[in-house]
Design a protein around this motif. Structure first.
Motif, PDB file in Angstrom:
ATOM      1  N   SER A 211      -8.791  -6.104  -3.960  1.00  0.00           N
ATOM      2  CA  SER A 211      -8.828  -6.823  -2.697  1.00  0.00           C
ATOM      3  C   SER A 211      -9.929  -6.316  -1.767  1.00  0.00           C
ATOM      4  O   SER A 211     -10.290  -6.978  -0.816  1.00  0.00           O
ATOM      5  CB  SER A 211      -7.476  -6.730  -1.988  1.00  0.00           C
ATOM      6  N   VAL A 265      -3.905   0.616  -8.244  1.00  0.00           N
ATOM      7  CA  VAL A 265      -4.013  -0.237  -7.064  1.00  0.00           C
ATOM      8  C   VAL A 265      -3.127   0.347  -5.970  1.00  0.00           C
ATOM      9  O   VAL A 265      -2.004   0.764  -6.232  1.00  0.00           O
ATOM     10  CB  VAL A 265      -3.577  -1.680  -7.379  1.00  0.00           C
ATOM     11  N   GLY A 266      -3.636   0.388  -4.744  1.00  0.00           N
ATOM     12  CA  GLY A 266      -2.836   0.879  -3.625  1.00  0.00           C
ATOM     13  C   GLY A 266      -2.680   2.387  -3.610  1.00  0.00           C
ATOM     14  O   GLY A 266      -1.806   2.913  -2.920  1.00  0.00           O
ATOM     15  N   THR A 269      -2.851   3.993  -0.180  1.00  0.00           N
ATOM     16  CA  THR A 269      -2.977   2.683   0.479  1.00  0.00           C
ATOM     17  C   THR A 269      -4.201   1.868   0.057  1.00  0.00           C
ATOM     18  O   THR A 269      -4.070   0.708  -0.253  1.00  0.00           O
ATOM     19  CB  THR A 269      -2.935   2.745   2.030  1.00  0.00           C
ATOM     20  N   THR A 396     -11.853 -16.773   0.598  1.00  0.00           N
ATOM     21  CA  THR A 396     -10.467 -16.297   0.560  1.00  0.00           C
ATOM     22  C   THR A 396      -9.834 -16.558  -0.789  1.00  0.00           C
ATOM     23  O   THR A 396      -9.209 -15.694  -1.394  1.00  0.00           O
ATOM     24  CB  THR A 396      -9.626 -17.050   1.609  1.00  0.00           C
ATOM     25  N   GLU A 397     -10.001 -17.806  -1.251  1.00  0.00           N
ATOM     26  CA  GLU A 397      -9.343 -18.227  -2.470  1.00  0.00           C
ATOM     27  C   GLU A 397      -9.926 -17.523  -3.696  1.00  0.00           C
ATOM     28  O   GLU A 397      -9.188 -17.074  -4.579  1.00  0.00           O
ATOM     29  CB  GLU A 397      -9.485 -19.751  -2.594  1.00  0.00           C
ATOM     30  N   ARG A 399     -11.398 -14.657  -3.861  1.00  0.00           N
ATOM     31  CA  ARG A 399     -10.982 -13.264  -3.836  1.00  0.00           C
ATOM     32  C   ARG A 399      -9.541 -13.153  -4.342  1.00  0.00           C
ATOM     33  O   ARG A 399      -9.211 -12.323  -5.181  1.00  0.00           O
ATOM     34  CB  ARG A 399     -11.093 -12.747  -2.394  1.00  0.00           C
ATOM     35  N   GLN A 400      -8.700 -14.079  -3.857  1.00  0.00           N
ATOM     36  CA  GLN A 400      -7.292 -14.063  -4.250  1.00  0.00           C
ATOM     37  C   GLN A 400      -7.128 -14.251  -5.753  1.00  0.00           C
ATOM     38  O   GLN A 400      -6.270 -13.631  -6.372  1.00  0.00           O
ATOM     39  CB  GLN A 400      -6.537 -15.154  -3.475  1.00  0.00           C
ATOM     40  N   ILE A 403      -7.716 -10.968  -7.443  1.00  0.00           N
ATOM     41  CA  ILE A 403      -6.570 -10.083  -7.186  1.00  0.00           C
ATOM     42  C   ILE A 403      -5.396 -10.480  -8.092  1.00  0.00           C
ATOM     43  O   ILE A 403      -4.768  -9.636  -8.739  1.00  0.00           O
ATOM     44  CB  ILE A 403      -6.119 -10.182  -5.710  1.00  0.00           C
ATOM     45  N   ASP A 404      -5.132 -11.789  -8.150  1.00  0.00           N
ATOM     46  CA  ASP A 404      -3.999 -12.264  -8.950  1.00  0.00           C
ATOM     47  C   ASP A 404      -4.212 -11.995 -10.438  1.00  0.00           C
ATOM     48  O   ASP A 404      -3.268 -11.627 -11.147  1.00  0.00           O
ATOM     49  CB  ASP A 404      -3.770 -13.766  -8.714  1.00  0.00           C
ATOM     50  N   ASP A 407      -3.400  -8.466 -11.011  1.00  0.00           N
ATOM     51  CA  ASP A 407      -1.945  -8.253 -10.891  1.00  0.00           C
ATOM     52  C   ASP A 407      -1.193  -8.766 -12.117  1.00  0.00           C
ATOM     53  O   ASP A 407      -0.211  -8.165 -12.555  1.00  0.00           O
ATOM     54  CB  ASP A 407      -1.403  -8.935  -9.631  1.00  0.00           C
TER      55      ASP A 407
ATOM     56  N   GLN B 146       4.964   1.592   4.416  1.00  0.00           N
ATOM     57  CA  GLN B 146       3.970   1.583   3.337  1.00  0.00           C
ATOM     58  C   GLN B 146       3.663   2.998   2.865  1.00  0.00           C
ATOM     59  O   GLN B 146       3.547   3.246   1.672  1.00  0.00           O
ATOM     60  CB  GLN B 146       2.683   0.924   3.839  1.00  0.00           C
ATOM     61  N   TRP B 147       3.520   3.908   3.808  1.00  0.00           N
ATOM     62  CA  TRP B 147       3.156   5.276   3.437  1.00  0.00           C
ATOM     63  C   TRP B 147       4.300   5.998   2.728  1.00  0.00           C
ATOM     64  O   TRP B 147       4.067   6.684   1.741  1.00  0.00           O
ATOM     65  CB  TRP B 147       2.721   6.072   4.679  1.00  0.00           C
ATOM     66  N   MET B 150       4.654   4.536  -0.916  1.00  0.00           N
ATOM     67  CA  MET B 150       3.572   4.450  -1.902  1.00  0.00           C
ATOM     68  C   MET B 150       3.868   5.361  -3.093  1.00  0.00           C
ATOM     69  O   MET B 150       4.749   6.207  -3.032  1.00  0.00           O
ATOM     70  CB  MET B 150       2.219   4.767  -1.266  1.00  0.00           C
ATOM     71  N   ASN B 171       4.243  -2.482  -4.533  1.00  0.00           N
ATOM     72  CA  ASN B 171       3.244  -2.987  -5.471  1.00  0.00           C
ATOM     73  C   ASN B 171       3.881  -3.753  -6.611  1.00  0.00           C
ATOM     74  O   ASN B 171       3.196  -4.140  -7.551  1.00  0.00           O
ATOM     75  CB  ASN B 171       2.426  -1.828  -6.030  1.00  0.00           C
ATOM     76  N   ASP B 259      -1.592  -6.693  -0.621  1.00  0.00           N
ATOM     77  CA  ASP B 259      -2.942  -7.171  -0.335  1.00  0.00           C
ATOM     78  C   ASP B 259      -3.052  -7.781   1.065  1.00  0.00           C
ATOM     79  O   ASP B 259      -4.054  -8.368   1.419  1.00  0.00           O
ATOM     80  CB  ASP B 259      -3.399  -8.182  -1.392  1.00  0.00           C
ATOM     81  N   LEU B 265       1.032 -11.175  -6.200  1.00  0.00           N
ATOM     82  CA  LEU B 265       1.278 -12.473  -6.840  1.00  0.00           C
ATOM     83  C   LEU B 265       2.177 -13.384  -6.006  1.00  0.00           C
ATOM     84  O   LEU B 265       3.083 -14.020  -6.528  1.00  0.00           O
ATOM     85  CB  LEU B 265       1.868 -12.269  -8.236  1.00  0.00           C
ATOM     86  N   LYS B 282      -8.324 -21.319   5.503  1.00  0.00           N
ATOM     87  CA  LYS B 282      -8.916 -22.461   4.806  1.00  0.00           C
ATOM     88  C   LYS B 282      -9.237 -23.607   5.764  1.00  0.00           C
ATOM     89  O   LYS B 282      -9.731 -24.643   5.321  1.00  0.00           O
ATOM     90  CB  LYS B 282      -7.963 -22.946   3.722  1.00  0.00           C
TER      91      LYS B 282
END
Lengths: 438, 316
Positions: A211, A265-266, A269, A396-397, A399-400, A403-404, A407, B146-147, B150, B171, B259, B265, B282
């Motif tokens: 992301s 990932v993450g 953070t 946006t799309e 990038r998503q 990411i997807d 995932d 979140q912290w 994780m 996640n 994200d 997802l 958008k």
């Protein structure tokens, strides 16, 4: 009688509210020309909008002062909005008939702005196409649409490999010889990774965040390094899945969090936080991060190298770019053009890199020895000739989708090839949709 | 007022003016109505009319940045939404948020309120402790969660210490939504507690005494005295809680999802977050408005349903 009068007043009040609410469109379009007329008599006031980024805002204030001193009769007013709300704020001003004359936009947003009729093409007498194409790096063509240049940047950014010198030494690696190709990068990442043996990373060899810059690294970096392309040369079709290079890049990209186990990932953070707090030893990031490191982690002992290549070298470039809005005309248009000329001059570009860390968009300015040999900027500048700015139809799309795709593999255990095919298909659909609505 | 309607017009005219001049009472009414009218005008202007306008936008191809005409396209936006996988996912998620979130809030709210109702010492202290989350910044709380959640966070440290395997939590597409719901329940608990405490204090003591004389067990007292008399509070809490959950689910989702946009997802995506993305990422105001209208109809139906099902008259 009086009761009726009272009721009448109420009714009038309600009606006037209704009218104001309903007729706002008409009124605003009437108002705009009167604003212009006012300006044409005495002094022309240009509205300039950019997002709130301290270094840029400050520099722009200085530049405006300089511009106004050299161009009496033109005043420039700068307005800033936070990055997250930028599009909303711009959009909110459209129905009100207000807004900027010159606007600073992320290049990935430009197609949407062009489609909605918000921008006008750059005047060709001041910005001839052959001049743009010979002076600027070819990546500015990302905002050439329908045969017109709609915007022009002062500065550009590229991605490169940030690495932590202290952690290199600790792992027995030479901090002066960063990884040069794909294999070396994997090897280094593994050496720089520490795990606790219970399925948790303690130190990530390679920060990995789709992301953040991860999706750019995949498209403009890895795919092109493997000899592939995401888009055809005329940018009109998606050729990502046409040869094996795209899949090879996708597999390589995913090897870090899967086979190699060097990334997550993450992790702490996000990649930037992990790199700043020395939890990640390497990260793919942009020249814009240098300022953040300076202010948030001044003691971090790091260096920057061009992205490790494979069959060839490539990196992602992106930029914020300036356009003139559709309603600007007459003397105001001349003033706006002058201002854009000023913003794309050599002097401004040199001030820009010193103040913000963003690289000059003109080849002649960027490739000067003082920048090419610079310890920090050198890697980014040297990447410019092979840098590519993906043409987003929907930033946006797209990038998503990346990411997807990641995932699906990492969280749902989908087959890598299947996830890649879906990613390509969905991206294709987006682009086909965009061009079919043209 | 009755006198006026009875009297003839001529008399009314003179008498009304006379009354306004001389009578303090009528001037007072004039003042009160004027004061009441201003907020109504304001409300009409910035809430009701734009809301009605949304219906109009939902039937058009409306690009947020477009300056030209916005063509009328009928139900096209609604058709697109119904076929949109992400929208359907977000609608289902919203349902999960509401069902689990609101019932969780009500359950824990009642439990905490009953416990606090029983104690005599440190009442203020406990009330403050339970109320603090409600007045804390949602963004701050989301980031703290979140912290601690994780992979290298404190919760996973504990899990490993007691011999379990570390969990992905936020996640994971299977766990994330429940964690966010949990955080939201925890945060709204203080508010529910206050509502239920007020409700409990309104129940006359003598009803419990009467029940005791009749030999009712504590469970019977709770089920046949407390719950029926708390009913108005429960209805209010359920309605407010549902609406709140739909609105507030925005901030938590944006700040807690991996994200920042309802991931991973789309597993934590809510309708409100999706509306925001459609409108401001958008620029498709038409689709966003259509989704808003659908959300509006959904909230309306849900509220009517809750009022019908949950409201019962009890007489003692």
């Amino acid at each position: 009688m009086l009761k009726k009068w009272w009721l009448g007043l109420v009714a009038f009040g309600l009606l006037s509210v209704l009218l104001v609410a309903c007729s706002s469109d008409k009124e605003s379009t009437d108002k705009v020309p009167t604003d212009d007329e006012k300006g044409s008599g005495e002094e022309i006031v240009l509205e300039y909008w950019q997002y709130a980024f301290d270094a840029k805002v400050k520099l722009m204030d200085e530049l405006i002062e300089e511009f106004e001193a050299n161009n009496p009769g033109i005043k420039v007013k700068q307005t800033n909005f936070p990055y997250d709300q930028y599009n909303e704020k711009v959009a909110a001003q459209v129905p009100a008939g207000k807004g900027p004359d010159v606007i600073n936009l992320f290049y990935g947003w430009v197609p949407k702005y062009v489609d909605s009729g918000y921008l006008q093409p750059l005047p060709q007498d001041a910005f001839p196409h052959d001049e743009i194409e010979s002076e600027f790096f070819p990546l500015v063509e990302a905002t050439k649409l329908d045969g017109e240049y709609w915007t022009i940047p002062t500065a550009v950014r590229t991605l490169a490999l940030f690495y932590n010198k202290d952690l290199f030494e600790e792992a027995g690696l030479d901090p002066d010889s960063p990884p040069k190709d794909w294999d070396e990068l994997q090897e280094y990442a593994e050496k720089l990774t520490k795990a606790d043996g219970k399925g948790r990373l303690e130190q990530s060899g390679m920060a990995w965040e789709p992301s953040q810059q991860g999706h750019q690294w995949l498209r403009d970096g890895l795919t092109r390094q493997a000899g592939g392309e995401v888009l055809s040369e005329d940018k009109k079709s998606v050729v990502w899945g046409d040869d094996s290079a795209g899949l090879e890049a996708f597999k390589y990209w995913l090897s870090f969090p899967t086979d190699l186990g060097t990334s997550e990932v993450g992790f702490y953070t996000d990649d930037v936080t992990a790199f700043l707090t020395e939890k990640a030893a390497m990260n793919v990031d942009g020249s814009f991060r240098i300022g953040t490191i300076k202010s948030d982690a001044p003691d971090l002992n790091y260096a920057v190298a061009p992205l490790p290549g494979n069959k060839k070298q490539s990196t992602n470039a992106s930029f914020w770019t300036n356009g003139i809005t559709a309603k600007v005309e007459g003397e105001k248009l001349d003033a706006a053009t002058k201002f854009l000329k000023f913003l794309t001059s050599k002097e401004v570009m040199e001030k820009w890199i010193d103040a913000t860390g963003e690289l000059p968009a003109k080849e002649e300015v960027a490739m000067q020895d003082k920048y090419v040999n610079d310890e920090v900027y050198g890697a980014f500048i040297n990447s410019l000739p092979f840098a590519n700015a993906h043409f987003f139809v929907d930033e946006t799309e797209e990038r998503q989708l990346v990411i997807d795709a990641a995932d699906k593999v990492l969280l749902q255990g989908m087959d890598v090839e299947e996830a890649y095919n879906e990613l390509v298909e969905e991206t294709k659909k987006l682009h086909e949709n965009y061009w079919s609505n043209k | 007022m009755k006198n006026h309607s009875a009297s003839s017009k001529k008399i009314q005219k003179t008498s009304l003016i006379g009354k306004f001049r001389g009578n303090v009472k009528y001037q007072k009414y004039l003042f009160v109505y004027t004061c009441l009218l201003l907020p109504i005008l304001f409300f009409l202007g910035i809430r009701i009319l734009p809301t009605l306008f949304t219906f109009n936008v939902g039937f058009r191809d409306w690009n947020l940045l477009a300056t030209g005409v916005k063509p009328f396209i009928g139900l096209e936006n609604y058709k697109v939404l119904i076929q949109d996988k992400v929208f359907i996912k977000s609608a289902l998620n919203t349902l999960i948020y509401i069902v689990l979130g609101v019932s969780g809030q009500l359950f824990f709210g009642i439990v905490v309120a009953l416990l606090l109702h029983k104690i005599n010492r440190f009442v203020g202290f406990f009330r403050v402790i339970y109320f603090i989350p409600y007045v804390t910044s949602i963004v701050a709380i989301s980031w703290v969660f979140q912290w601690i959640l994780m992979k290298n966070g404190i919760i996973n440290d504990l899990l490993i210490k007691i011999g379990l395997s570390p969990q992905p939590f936020l996640n994971s597409p299977d766990q994330a939504i429940y964690i966010i719901i949990g955080a939201m329940i925890w945060q709204a608990l203080g508010f529910q507690m206050v509502l239920f405490l007020a409700g409990l204090e309104n129940i006359p003591k003598m009803l419990y005494e009467a029940a005791e004389i009749d030999g009712a067990s504590p469970w019977q007292k709770f089920w046949h005295v407390t719950v029926p008399l708390l009913n108005p509070t429960i209805v209010f809490s359920a309605v407010i809680g549902s609406i709140n959950f739909i609105q507030v689910s925005f901030t938590q989702v944006i700040n807690m999802s991996s994200d920042g946009t309802g991931g991973p997802l789309n597993s934590t995506m809510t309708v409100v977050v999706y509306i925001y993305q459609l409108a401001f990422r958008k620029f498709d105001m038409g689709l966003a408005s259509a989704a808003t209208v659908m959300l509006f109809l959904f909230i309306l139906a849900l509220t009517l349903f809750q009022m019908k099902v949950l409201t019962k008259k009890f007489d003692y």
